[in-house]
Design an enzyme around this catalytic site. Structure first.
Site, PDB file in Angstrom:
ATOM      1  N   ARG A 183     100.372 -22.077  32.466  1.00 55.82           N
ATOM      2  CA  ARG A 183     100.906 -23.100  33.384  1.00 55.82           C
ATOM      3  C   ARG A 183     102.389 -23.368  33.144  1.00 55.82           C
ATOM      4  O   ARG A 183     103.090 -23.830  34.033  1.00 55.82           O
ATOM      5  CB  ARG A 183     100.075 -24.389  33.293  1.00 55.82           C
ATOM      6  CG  ARG A 183      98.692 -24.234  33.917  1.00 55.82           C
ATOM      7  CD  ARG A 183      97.927 -25.536  33.878  1.00 55.82           C
ATOM      8  NE  ARG A 183      97.587 -25.941  32.536  1.00 55.82           N
ATOM      9  CZ  ARG A 183      96.523 -25.527  31.853  1.00 55.82           C
ATOM     10  NH1 ARG A 183      95.677 -24.688  32.406  1.00 55.82           N
ATOM     11  NH2 ARG A 183      96.298 -25.941  30.624  1.00 55.82           N
ATOM     12  N   GLU A 209      92.604 -28.772  17.688  1.00 53.67           N
ATOM     13  CA  GLU A 209      91.712 -29.820  17.193  1.00 53.67           C
ATOM     14  C   GLU A 209      90.475 -29.173  16.534  1.00 53.67           C
ATOM     15  O   GLU A 209      90.069 -29.552  15.451  1.00 53.67           O
ATOM     16  CB  GLU A 209      91.298 -30.697  18.364  1.00 53.67           C
ATOM     17  CG  GLU A 209      90.923 -32.084  17.939  1.00 53.67           C
ATOM     18  CD  GLU A 209      90.684 -32.973  19.138  1.00 53.67           C
ATOM     19  OE1 GLU A 209      91.165 -32.634  20.235  1.00 53.67           O
ATOM     20  OE2 GLU A 209      90.004 -33.991  18.947  1.00 53.67           O
TER      21      GLU A 209
HETATM   22  P1  AMP Z   1      98.962 -29.494  22.780  1.00 56.70           P
HETATM   23  O1  AMP Z   1      99.125 -28.273  21.946  1.00 56.70           O
HETATM   24  O2  AMP Z   1      97.866 -30.391  22.311  1.00 56.70           O
HETATM   25  O3  AMP Z   1     100.273 -30.237  22.968  1.00 56.70           O
HETATM   26  O4  AMP Z   1      98.482 -29.033  24.228  1.00 56.70           O
HETATM   27  C1  AMP Z   1      99.401 -28.596  25.177  1.00 56.70           C
HETATM   28  C2  AMP Z   1      98.888 -27.417  25.938  1.00 56.70           C
HETATM   29  O5  AMP Z   1      97.539 -27.578  26.350  1.00 56.70           O
HETATM   30  C3  AMP Z   1      99.689 -27.217  27.208  1.00 56.70           C
HETATM   31  O6  AMP Z   1      99.931 -25.826  27.361  1.00 56.70           O
HETATM   32  C4  AMP Z   1      98.832 -27.775  28.319  1.00 56.70           C
HETATM   33  O7  AMP Z   1      98.835 -26.924  29.451  1.00 56.70           O
HETATM   34  C5  AMP Z   1      97.430 -27.876  27.733  1.00 56.70           C
HETATM   35  N1  AMP Z   1      96.850 -29.226  27.820  1.00 56.70           N
HETATM   36  C6  AMP Z   1      96.498 -30.005  26.773  1.00 56.70           C
HETATM   37  N2  AMP Z   1      95.942 -31.153  27.181  1.00 56.70           N
HETATM   38  C7  AMP Z   1      95.963 -31.118  28.529  1.00 56.70           C
HETATM   39  C8  AMP Z   1      95.550 -32.039  29.558  1.00 56.70           C
HETATM   40  N3  AMP Z   1      95.004 -33.223  29.257  1.00 56.70           N
HETATM   41  N4  AMP Z   1      95.735 -31.672  30.841  1.00 56.70           N
HETATM   42  C9  AMP Z   1      96.292 -30.485  31.150  1.00 56.70           C
HETATM   43  N5  AMP Z   1      96.693 -29.578  30.241  1.00 56.70           N
HETATM   44  C10 AMP Z   1      96.537 -29.884  28.945  1.00 56.70           C
END
Ligand code: AMP
Length: 172
Positions: free
Chosen positions: A59, A96
């Site tokens: 995305r 996680e």
């Molecule tokens: P993080 O590593 O936890 O910051 O997760 C970020 C990545 O996971 C990004 O590439 C987002 O596209 C996806 N992501 C995580 N949580 C969400 C969410 N609630 N909605 C959409 N995409 C998410």
């Protein structure tokens, strides 16, 4: 930016139980909304003048490649494992539950090229932290991060290099 929240749908338990997925596709479907969202990022590119914009699969590719094309800046994909041909550099990072990996092609950057990292959403920050480390490992000079959406409660910025700029547009 707050007015763009009406274009973001919340999908419960996608792609996994317990996650409230922010679906920003309706923004891309509405050219005026997409344009409004991209204005601050365009300003950021104009003022910081990167040599490359790196986007995280998948995305993150949408805003990163659109901006790179518009501003005539190189686009570098950061991808999930085993998607990129040739020699790659990879980093593993913790989720996680479990572990994931991101890869970049070797020799993606000329030495000291200025690179901005773009993803659609900043949650816990693990993905952007790993991608940022990968850019540095590949020889890029990471100058900052930009996200369309930030889930502020998860404090993802804490995992990023706070000496660099961290831009997020729509905050929850
Ligand atoms: P993080 O590593 O936890 O910051 O997760 C970020 C990545 O996971 C990004 O590439 C987002 O596209 C996806 N992501 C995580 N949580 C969400 C969410 N609630 N909605 C959409 N995409 C998410």
């Amino acid at each position: 930016m707050e007015n763009l929240k009406k274009y973001i749908n919340e999908i419960k338990n996608f792609p996994k139980e317990g996650i409230v997925f922010k679906d920003i596709n309706p923004i891309y479907k509405e050219p005026k909304a997409w344009n409004e969202l991209m204005i601050p990022l365009q300003r950021l590119i104009s003022t910081t003048k990167p040599d490359y914009i790196a986007g995280i699969e998948s995305r993150g590719f949408i805003p990163a490649s659109a901006l790179a094309f518009k501003h005539e800046v190189g686009f570098i994909p950061i991808r999930k494992p085993n998607k990129l041909p040739g020699k790659v550099i990879g980093v593993n990072y913790k989720l996680e539950y479990g572990e994931d990996r991101l890869e970049i092609q070797q020799n993606s950057f000329n030495k000291d090229s200025k690179v901005i990292l773009i993803d659609d959403l900043l949650a816990t920050g693990g993905t952007a932290e790993a991608a940022g480390n990968l850019i540095k490992k590949a020889g890029g000079n990471l100058i900052g991060y930009a996200f369309l959406v930030e889930l502020t409660e998860l404090n993802g910025k804490k995992k990023l290099d706070t000496n660099l700029f961290i831009e997020s547009l729509i905050k929850y």
